[in-house]
Design a protein around this motif. Sequence first.
Motif, PDB file in Angstrom:
ATOM      1  N   ASN A  51       0.808  -1.222   0.000  1.00 32.97           N
ATOM      2  CA  ASN A  51       0.000   0.000   0.000  1.00 32.97           C
ATOM      3  C   ASN A  51       0.841   1.272   0.000  1.00 32.97           C
ATOM      4  O   ASN A  51       0.311   2.371  -0.166  1.00 32.97           O
ATOM      5  N   SER A  52       2.175   1.144   0.155  1.00 35.56           N
ATOM      6  CA  SER A  52       3.018   2.337   0.180  1.00 35.56           C
ATOM      7  C   SER A  52       4.458   1.949  -0.138  1.00 35.56           C
ATOM      8  O   SER A  52       4.808   0.772  -0.197  1.00 35.56           O
ATOM      9  N   LYS A  56       4.400  -0.629  -3.046  1.00 28.76           N
ATOM     10  CA  LYS A  56       3.437  -0.067  -4.001  1.00 28.76           C
ATOM     11  C   LYS A  56       4.086   0.129  -5.367  1.00 28.76           C
ATOM     12  O   LYS A  56       3.450  -0.119  -6.402  1.00 28.76           O
ATOM     13  N   CYS A  73      -2.133  -6.393   2.179  1.00 28.83           N
ATOM     14  CA  CYS A  73      -1.937  -5.231   3.047  1.00 28.83           C
ATOM     15  C   CYS A  73      -2.650  -5.430   4.387  1.00 28.83           C
ATOM     16  O   CYS A  73      -3.667  -6.109   4.473  1.00 28.83           O
ATOM     17  N   SER A  75      -3.873  -2.761   6.226  1.00 24.55           N
ATOM     18  CA  SER A  75      -4.937  -1.765   6.334  1.00 24.55           C
ATOM     19  C   SER A  75      -5.864  -1.831   5.125  1.00 24.55           C
ATOM     20  O   SER A  75      -5.419  -1.687   3.985  1.00 24.55           O
ATOM     21  N   GLU A  77      -8.217   0.368   4.381  1.00 23.92           N
ATOM     22  CA  GLU A  77      -8.362   1.706   3.810  1.00 23.92           C
ATOM     23  C   GLU A  77      -7.166   2.072   2.935  1.00 23.92           C
ATOM     24  O   GLU A  77      -7.326   2.504   1.786  1.00 23.92           O
ATOM     25  N   ARG A  78      -5.945   1.906   3.466  1.00 21.63           N
ATOM     26  CA  ARG A  78      -4.760   2.277   2.693  1.00 21.63           C
ATOM     27  C   ARG A  78      -4.539   1.314   1.532  1.00 21.63           C
ATOM     28  O   ARG A  78      -4.099   1.709   0.454  1.00 21.63           O
ATOM     29  N   ALA A  81      -6.977   2.235  -1.271  1.00 18.56           N
ATOM     30  CA  ALA A  81      -6.525   3.457  -1.944  1.00 18.56           C
ATOM     31  C   ALA A  81      -5.407   3.142  -2.927  1.00 18.56           C
ATOM     32  O   ALA A  81      -5.363   3.690  -4.042  1.00 18.56           O
ATOM     33  N   ALA A  82      -4.494   2.246  -2.533  1.00 21.17           N
ATOM     34  CA  ALA A  82      -3.400   1.847  -3.425  1.00 21.17           C
ATOM     35  C   ALA A  82      -3.930   1.086  -4.634  1.00 21.17           C
ATOM     36  O   ALA A  82      -3.465   1.281  -5.762  1.00 21.17           O
TER      37      ALA A  82
END
Length: 323
Positions: A51-52, A56, A73, A75, A77-78, A81-82
């Motif tokens: 996610n980051s 990512k 992931c 999370s 939510e994160r 979003a990814a």
Amino acid sequence: MELPGALSPPWWLLLLPLLALLLWATRRSSWEPRECPADLTGKTVIVTGANSGIGKCVAMDLARRNARTILACRSRERGQAAVEEIRAATGNPAVVLRLLDTGSLASVRAFASAVLREESRLDVLVNNAGITGLPFAITSEGLEQTFAINYLGPFLLTNLLLDLLKASAPARVVNVSSFRHSVGTVDTGFLTGQRRPGRYDAAYSSTKLMNVLFTAELARRLQGTGVTANALSPGVVSTGIMRHFSWTARALFGLLRPFMKSAEQGAASTIFCAVSEEAAGISGKYFDSSCRLALPSAAARDAALARKLWEASERLTGLTERE
């Protein structure tokens, strides 16, 4: 991100210019992902911690190559979003989120069970998720949290997915380690917190040594299956991994950030191991942040230590009682 843990005031003020120069000199990789024509149409990949940061960027690259890309992931939510960002950037609708907390063996088992139930193949598994700077703590499963997140969770996940990887061969397992593995130590008591590494951020370095040892023993066990396993260092990369550190460490990180690799540059060695023709058929090796074969530390090349760690890891994850 990998930041040498030995630097603390007042020495870092004197060494800062030299370190900045060294970081700048190693920003560029000898291999460029955008120049690699590998197409992954019809293939499925999993990237943990996607996610980051580096994860990512790796997922973005694999999705651009038309892979069915599973973002594993912690999370929702994160992670979602990814997923949406990667779908929009690549035009690949086959980018999906699956929840996974590598620090929880129960979560790893649930994730692996869902993959085995829902996916017909798995061509690349990228064990990227990792953390540094966490305080010493024991999880509800009796494991030290940094060692669970960075090593035991990925160990269990890989083993649970091995049959699917073998059925999809040629397939690849890619373990994100660190140049800091060279200052790590291996004590199986670290895994349950019976003993603690003594130096500043030594837990992170030790988990990264375990990642390399795990890779070597996994590759030995996979000989003849068509599945390869390699470990790599992404280099010193500007990501959010320092968020658990003290303000002093974060301040130093901030000063050096302009000289570090971006997350996209740091993802190159992972992508190289995952898709490049040059890495095809190579197994049990360690690649540096410039995508070159490198000799890991003497401890990382200790085959007896790798077997001892594997056996302890099997016991702690329950793999000795066949899943």
